[in-house]
Scaffold this motif. Structure first.
Motif, PDB file in Angstrom:
ATOM      1  N   LEU A  87       0.853  -1.191   0.000  1.00  0.00           N
ATOM      2  CA  LEU A  87       0.000   0.000   0.000  1.00  0.00           C
ATOM      3  C   LEU A  87       0.883   1.233   0.000  1.00  0.00           C
ATOM      4  O   LEU A  87       1.654   1.459   0.927  1.00  0.00           O
ATOM      5  CB  LEU A  87      -0.929  -0.030   1.211  1.00  0.00           C
ATOM      6  N   THR A  88       0.798   1.989  -1.078  1.00  0.00           N
ATOM      7  CA  THR A  88       1.651   3.167  -1.254  1.00  0.00           C
ATOM      8  C   THR A  88       0.957   4.172  -2.171  1.00  0.00           C
ATOM      9  O   THR A  88       0.184   3.780  -3.053  1.00  0.00           O
ATOM     10  CB  THR A  88       3.024   2.779  -1.865  1.00  0.00           C
ATOM     11  N   PRO A  89       1.241   5.476  -1.981  1.00  0.00           N
ATOM     12  CA  PRO A  89       0.629   6.474  -2.865  1.00  0.00           C
ATOM     13  C   PRO A  89       1.068   6.317  -4.325  1.00  0.00           C
ATOM     14  O   PRO A  89       0.454   6.901  -5.213  1.00  0.00           O
ATOM     15  CB  PRO A  89       1.101   7.813  -2.301  1.00  0.00           C
ATOM     16  N   ILE A 131      -0.913  -0.688  -4.457  1.00  0.00           N
ATOM     17  CA  ILE A 131      -2.206  -0.014  -4.519  1.00  0.00           C
ATOM     18  C   ILE A 131      -2.202   1.276  -3.708  1.00  0.00           C
ATOM     19  O   ILE A 131      -1.622   1.353  -2.623  1.00  0.00           O
ATOM     20  CB  ILE A 131      -3.327  -0.977  -4.062  1.00  0.00           C
ATOM     21  N   SER A 132      -2.854   2.290  -4.282  1.00  0.00           N
ATOM     22  CA  SER A 132      -3.100   3.573  -3.618  1.00  0.00           C
ATOM     23  C   SER A 132      -4.615   3.741  -3.524  1.00  0.00           C
ATOM     24  O   SER A 132      -5.336   3.265  -4.391  1.00  0.00           O
ATOM     25  CB  SER A 132      -2.502   4.700  -4.459  1.00  0.00           C
ATOM     26  N   ILE A 133      -5.096   4.422  -2.496  1.00  0.00           N
ATOM     27  CA  ILE A 133      -6.552   4.627  -2.409  1.00  0.00           C
ATOM     28  C   ILE A 133      -6.974   6.016  -2.862  1.00  0.00           C
ATOM     29  O   ILE A 133      -8.146   6.368  -2.763  1.00  0.00           O
ATOM     30  CB  ILE A 133      -7.134   4.311  -1.013  1.00  0.00           C
ATOM     31  N   GLY A 134      -6.049   6.822  -3.374  1.00  0.00           N
ATOM     32  CA  GLY A 134      -6.457   8.130  -3.887  1.00  0.00           C
ATOM     33  C   GLY A 134      -5.292   9.092  -3.941  1.00  0.00           C
ATOM     34  O   GLY A 134      -4.237   8.843  -3.361  1.00  0.00           O
ATOM     35  N   TYR A 136      -3.943  11.696  -2.573  1.00  0.00           N
ATOM     36  CA  TYR A 136      -3.718  12.539  -1.400  1.00  0.00           C
ATOM     37  C   TYR A 136      -2.747  11.761  -0.543  1.00  0.00           C
ATOM     38  O   TYR A 136      -2.556  10.561  -0.743  1.00  0.00           O
ATOM     39  CB  TYR A 136      -5.026  12.809  -0.646  1.00  0.00           C
ATOM     40  N   VAL A 137      -2.102  12.429   0.409  1.00  0.00           N
ATOM     41  CA  VAL A 137      -1.044  11.776   1.181  1.00  0.00           C
ATOM     42  C   VAL A 137      -1.535  11.402   2.574  1.00  0.00           C
ATOM     43  O   VAL A 137      -2.039  12.242   3.319  1.00  0.00           O
ATOM     44  CB  VAL A 137       0.198  12.691   1.288  1.00  0.00           C
ATOM     45  N   LEU A 138      -1.395  10.118   2.901  1.00  0.00           N
ATOM     46  CA  LEU A 138      -1.666   9.622   4.254  1.00  0.00           C
ATOM     47  C   LEU A 138      -0.333   9.446   4.966  1.00  0.00           C
ATOM     48  O   LEU A 138       0.703   9.318   4.327  1.00  0.00           O
ATOM     49  CB  LEU A 138      -2.384   8.271   4.177  1.00  0.00           C
ATOM     50  N   SER A 139      -0.374   9.410   6.288  1.00  0.00           N
ATOM     51  CA  SER A 139       0.855   9.208   7.073  1.00  0.00           C
ATOM     52  C   SER A 139       1.375   7.792   6.933  1.00  0.00           C
ATOM     53  O   SER A 139       2.539   7.520   7.198  1.00  0.00           O
ATOM     54  CB  SER A 139       0.594   9.492   8.547  1.00  0.00           C
ATOM     55  N   GLY A 140       0.501   6.869   6.550  1.00  0.00           N
ATOM     56  CA  GLY A 140       0.924   5.488   6.393  1.00  0.00           C
ATOM     57  C   GLY A 140      -0.114   4.703   5.627  1.00  0.00           C
ATOM     58  O   GLY A 140      -1.212   5.201   5.352  1.00  0.00           O
ATOM     59  N   GLY A 141       0.216   3.462   5.298  1.00  0.00           N
ATOM     60  CA  GLY A 141      -0.698   2.625   4.526  1.00  0.00           C
ATOM     61  C   GLY A 141      -1.855   2.054   5.320  1.00  0.00           C
ATOM     62  O   GLY A 141      -2.759   1.459   4.738  1.00  0.00           O
ATOM     63  N   ALA A 144      -5.407   2.990   4.407  1.00  0.00           N
ATOM     64  CA  ALA A 144      -5.653   2.436   3.069  1.00  0.00           C
ATOM     65  C   ALA A 144      -5.949   0.935   3.167  1.00  0.00           C
ATOM     66  O   ALA A 144      -6.833   0.421   2.478  1.00  0.00           O
ATOM     67  CB  ALA A 144      -4.458   2.697   2.165  1.00  0.00           C
TER      68      ALA A 144
END
Ligand code: 6GU
Length: 257
Positions: A87-89, A131-134, A136-141, A144
């Motif tokens: 799980l990564t942007p 896989i990315s869920i969108g 935008y940047v999350l602090s971690g996977g 996601a």
């Protein structure tokens, strides 16, 4: 289906996994969710999992050894090896089509990235999929992974109750949902569309379908374009009559190719 989750923050999952449809699916043994703390495979006495980036720069990078060791320890816990999903942007954008594809697999191993990133060798030589869920940047996977597990579990046979499945079937695939109302019919002077009180099931069905189309056209022209290209057997496919109605409503011509 079995889902193994490798993460530095297993506690982030407990709440979401202990409620609602996911919890019920676990209870019914429709899905087995196994959390593993990546720190258990960290380096040395301090279980180090991250280090500074080669070439300099801010932040820390997840080291390859703990992640490779974790996957190598977790894969043999069940007879069939799982698809390893990072799980990564930078991953492919999650869509319902991807969810449906993954829901067919007997097993998935999710790796939650963290900090400034994950050593590139994990991506190249360990992960089968990213896989990315969108955008935008999350602090971690982790968030996601929760999103992906939720979307997967609801596709598994028996995970939804009969009422929930019915809602699923009535939702025209690839189009936005029509407006929903419940009692009271007059809420602080705010009414509801008359057709919904008419008792004419066919009229209601037509109204909902048109609302779905109109909403999709106004809010998600990208999805509408896809539906306009859909094959006749597809539920999202738009008839010539519907297209003409939509063009009139929008006061614009729609591309037919
Ligand atoms: Cl999978 N990870 C992170 N860190 N940020 C994201 C994401 C994943 N998907 C969208 N943004």
């Amino acid at each position: 289906m079995r889902i193994d989750i490798l993460t530095l923050f297993p506690e982030m999952f407990r709440g979401p996994f202990e409620a609602s449809i996911i919890a019920r699916a676990v209870e019914r043994q429709i899905v087995k969710l196994e959390l593993h703390n990546l720190r258990d495979w960290g380096e040395g006495r301090h279980h180090v999992v991250d280090d500074a980036p080669y070439g300099g720069g801010a932040g820390m990078v997840l080291k390859p050894e703990p992640i490779f060791r974790a996957v190598e320890a977790v894969q043999p816990l069940s007879p069939e090896p799982g698809r390893v999903v990072l799980l990564t942007p930078q991953g492919r954008l999650l869509t319902q089509a991807i969810v449906d594809e993954l829901a067919e697999l007997p097993r998935i191993v999710l790796i939650c990235g963290h900090y400034e990133g994950v050593d590139e060798r994990v991506r190249e030589h360990l992960a089968d999929d990213e896989i990315s869920i969108g955008d935008y940047v999350l602090s971690g996977g982790e968030p996601a992974a929760i999103v992906l597990v939720d979307a997967l579990v609801r596709r598994l046979p028996g995970a939804l109750g009969s009422e929930e499945s019915l809602v699923e079937e009535s939702h025209a695939q690839g189009l936005l949902e029509y407006p929903q109302y419940t009692r009271p019919a007059d809420f602080r002077g705010l009414g509801i569309p008359d057709v919904l009180l008419s008792g004419h099931h066919e009229e209601v069905r037509r109204w909902r379908r048109r609302q779905s189309l109109l909403r999709t056209a106004r809010r998600r022209p990208d999805l509408l374009a896809q539906a306009l290209r859909a094959e006749p057997q597809d539920e999202a496919c738009i008839s010539d009559e519907e297209r003409r109605w939509l063009e009139e409503e929008l006061e614009t011509k729609l591309d037919s190719d």
